[in-house]
Design a protein around this motif. Structure first.
Motif, PDB file in Angstrom:
ATOM      1  N   PHE A 176       0.836  -1.193   0.000  1.00 47.82           N
ATOM      2  CA  PHE A 176       0.000   0.000   0.000  1.00 47.82           C
ATOM      3  C   PHE A 176       0.874   1.248   0.000  1.00 47.82           C
ATOM      4  N   VAL A 177       0.559   2.194  -0.908  1.00 47.71           N
ATOM      5  CA  VAL A 177       1.283   3.470  -0.963  1.00 47.71           C
ATOM      6  C   VAL A 177       0.254   4.589  -1.023  1.00 47.71           C
ATOM      7  N   ILE A 178       0.317   5.499  -0.058  1.00 50.31           N
ATOM      8  CA  ILE A 178      -0.627   6.612   0.023  1.00 50.31           C
ATOM      9  C   ILE A 178       0.113   7.919  -0.235  1.00 50.31           C
ATOM     10  N   TYR A 179      -0.363   8.677  -1.232  1.00 51.64           N
ATOM     11  CA  TYR A 179       0.246   9.955  -1.599  1.00 51.64           C
ATOM     12  C   TYR A 179      -0.638  11.108  -1.114  1.00 51.64           C
ATOM     13  N   SER A 180      -0.003  12.133  -0.567  1.00 55.06           N
ATOM     14  CA  SER A 180      -0.751  13.297  -0.115  1.00 55.06           C
ATOM     15  C   SER A 180       0.183  14.496   0.008  1.00 55.06           C
ATOM     16  N   ASP A 181      -0.420  15.696   0.097  1.00 48.45           N
ATOM     17  CA  ASP A 181       0.403  16.895   0.248  1.00 48.45           C
ATOM     18  C   ASP A 181       0.966  17.017   1.657  1.00 48.45           C
ATOM     19  N   LYS A 182       0.279  16.427   2.627  1.00 44.97           N
ATOM     20  CA  LYS A 182       0.764  16.413   4.005  1.00 44.97           C
ATOM     21  C   LYS A 182       0.117  15.238   4.738  1.00 44.97           C
ATOM     22  N   MET A 183       0.566  15.000   5.961  1.00 49.52           N
ATOM     23  CA  MET A 183       0.057  13.872   6.735  1.00 49.52           C
ATOM     24  C   MET A 183      -1.237  14.287   7.431  1.00 49.52           C
ATOM     25  N   HIS A 184      -2.330  14.189   6.719  1.00 47.65           N
ATOM     26  CA  HIS A 184      -3.626  14.567   7.261  1.00 47.65           C
ATOM     27  C   HIS A 184      -4.020  13.623   8.412  1.00 47.65           C
ATOM     28  N   PRO A 185      -4.741  14.128   9.404  1.00 48.34           N
ATOM     29  CA  PRO A 185      -5.144  13.280  10.542  1.00 48.34           C
ATOM     30  C   PRO A 185      -5.854  11.995  10.126  1.00 48.34           C
ATOM     31  N   VAL A 186      -6.682  12.071   9.072  1.00 47.95           N
ATOM     32  CA  VAL A 186      -7.413  10.870   8.654  1.00 47.95           C
ATOM     33  C   VAL A 186      -6.461   9.766   8.200  1.00 47.95           C
ATOM     34  N   LEU A 187      -5.341  10.127   7.620  1.00 47.62           N
ATOM     35  CA  LEU A 187      -4.404   9.119   7.137  1.00 47.62           C
ATOM     36  C   LEU A 187      -3.772   8.350   8.284  1.00 47.62           C
ATOM     37  N   LYS A 188      -3.563   9.021   9.404  1.00 48.93           N
ATOM     38  CA  LYS A 188      -2.948   8.368  10.555  1.00 48.93           C
ATOM     39  C   LYS A 188      -3.828   7.240  11.086  1.00 48.93           C
ATOM     40  N   ARG A 189      -5.135   7.344  10.863  1.00 47.18           N
ATOM     41  CA  ARG A 189      -6.039   6.296  11.334  1.00 47.18           C
ATOM     42  C   ARG A 189      -5.770   4.957  10.655  1.00 47.18           C
ATOM     43  N   PHE A 190      -5.245   5.011   9.437  1.00 46.42           N
ATOM     44  CA  PHE A 190      -5.001   3.773   8.697  1.00 46.42           C
ATOM     45  C   PHE A 190      -3.893   2.929   9.319  1.00 46.42           C
ATOM     46  N   LYS A 191      -3.110   3.550  10.226  1.00 41.58           N
ATOM     47  CA  LYS A 191      -2.039   2.798  10.879  1.00 41.58           C
ATOM     48  C   LYS A 191      -2.577   1.669  11.740  1.00 41.58           C
ATOM     49  N   SER A 192      -3.807   1.771  12.161  1.00 38.25           N
ATOM     50  CA  SER A 192      -4.411   0.696  12.952  1.00 38.25           C
ATOM     51  C   SER A 192      -5.185  -0.280  12.072  1.00 38.25           C
ATOM     52  N   HIS A 193      -5.080  -0.095  10.750  1.00 33.11           N
ATOM     53  CA  HIS A 193      -5.754  -0.985   9.806  1.00 33.11           C
ATOM     54  C   HIS A 193      -4.705  -1.586   8.857  1.00 33.11           C
ATOM     55  N   PHE A 194      -4.722  -1.214   7.606  1.00 33.75           N
ATOM     56  CA  PHE A 194      -3.840  -1.839   6.619  1.00 33.75           C
ATOM     57  C   PHE A 194      -2.457  -1.193   6.537  1.00 33.75           C
ATOM     58  N   MET A 195      -2.237  -0.060   7.260  1.00 33.10           N
ATOM     59  CA  MET A 195      -0.925   0.617   7.211  1.00 33.10           C
ATOM     60  C   MET A 195      -0.176   0.485   8.538  1.00 33.10           C
ATOM     61  N   GLU A 196      -0.380  -0.606   9.220  1.00 29.61           N
ATOM     62  CA  GLU A 196       0.149  -0.775  10.571  1.00 29.61           C
ATOM     63  C   GLU A 196       1.670  -0.593  10.678  1.00 29.61           C
ATOM     64  N   TYR A 197       2.420  -1.118   9.743  1.00 28.06           N
ATOM     65  CA  TYR A 197       3.871  -1.040   9.805  1.00 28.06           C
ATOM     66  C   TYR A 197       4.449  -0.124   8.720  1.00 28.06           C
ATOM     67  N   ALA A 198       3.653   0.802   8.261  1.00 27.15           N
ATOM     68  CA  ALA A 198       4.077   1.664   7.157  1.00 27.15           C
ATOM     69  C   ALA A 198       5.164   2.647   7.577  1.00 27.15           C
ATOM     70  N   LYS A 199       6.015   2.964   6.618  1.00 28.24           N
ATOM     71  CA  LYS A 199       7.018   4.016   6.795  1.00 28.24           C
ATOM     72  C   LYS A 199       6.495   5.316   6.179  1.00 28.24           C
ATOM     73  N   THR A 200       7.131   6.412   6.524  1.00 29.51           N
ATOM     74  CA  THR A 200       6.704   7.717   6.013  1.00 29.51           C
ATOM     75  C   THR A 200       7.861   8.417   5.313  1.00 29.51           C
ATOM     76  N   ILE A 201       7.576   8.924   4.112  1.00 31.47           N
ATOM     77  CA  ILE A 201       8.522   9.765   3.385  1.00 31.47           C
ATOM     78  C   ILE A 201       7.903  11.141   3.260  1.00 31.47           C
ATOM     79  N   SER A 202       8.604  12.147   3.740  1.00 30.22           N
ATOM     80  CA  SER A 202       8.078  13.511   3.698  1.00 30.22           C
ATOM     81  C   SER A 202       9.137  14.459   3.172  1.00 30.22           C
ATOM     82  N   ILE A 203       8.820  15.175   2.102  1.00 27.90           N
ATOM     83  CA  ILE A 203       9.775  16.121   1.495  1.00 27.90           C
ATOM     84  C   ILE A 203       9.185  17.536   1.565  1.00 27.90           C
TER      85      ILE A 203
END
Length: 203
Positions: A176-203
């Protein structure tokens, strides 16, 4: 620095399009996505996120059609964006065998099912349209390798958010790869679902 370690078909297409060097975001994100980990990719508008999504999808699928079941899902906010992204993909797939399918909400679901069953490698859809296909057993996910979400801020809306969670529950294993302009609060919720061990790249 030119693009490195990409499929020869991709490098040839980039040369034709006169895209000679990756953006700072692409330098960091493309190798990370190629590694196969789940990722949140955040960067400003016009930093190269859409091109990254296209290039890494083509790279993952090795620029060639295989079987009939989809191997990549791409979720977008609305029909207009789906069509726009579909046309961009065609620019890159014109000289390879990859089959890109735009899940059009204006088509009857039986027509979409028939088209997809004939063979599609990449499906571009809204969560709502894909959910409808799932309800009608219109998509085989057994070969799915990559699930990308473009400009994911739209998931702050309740309906797309709920549809996405229902769909991901039916998928046993893929990147799973999620693209966004910033780390919106709603995206953080996915960490308890399908993005549990996801890494973050922020430029």
């Amino acid at each position: 620095m030119p693009f490195k370690k990409l499929h020869s078909n991709i490098k040839e297409k980039l040369e034709i399009l006169e895209i000679t060097a990756p953006t700072p975001f692409q330098k960091v994100s493309i190798p990370a996505i190629k590694s196969g980990v789940n990722l949140f990719c955040t960067s400003p508008i016009n930093s190269g996120k859409t091109t990254t999504l296209i290039l890494t999808t083509l790279q993952k699928l090795k620029c060639e059609a295989v079987g009939t079941a989809p191997r990549a899902f791409i979720f977008v906010e609305n029909r207009e964006r789906a069509l726009e992204l579909y046309e961009l993909f065609l620019t890159y797939t014109r000289h390879n065998s990859l089959r890109v399918y735009f899940v059009d909400e204006k088509l009857h679901v039986d027509v979409q099912k028939s088209d997809i069953f004939e063979g599609a490698d990449i499906l571009i859809s809204t969560p709502q349209s894909m959910k409808k296909l799932f309800l009608y057993n219109g998509v085989n996910t057994t070969q799915l390798q990559l699930f990308s979400i473009d400009d994911a801020a739209f998931l702050a809306q309740k309906s797309p958010y709920t549809d996405l969670l229902q769909i991901t529950q039916s998928i046993s294993k893929c990147q799973f790869v999620i693209y966004s302009d910033k780390m919106h609060p709603v995206l953080k919720r996915f960490k308890s679902h399908f993005m549990e061990y996801a890494k973050t790249i922020s430029i």
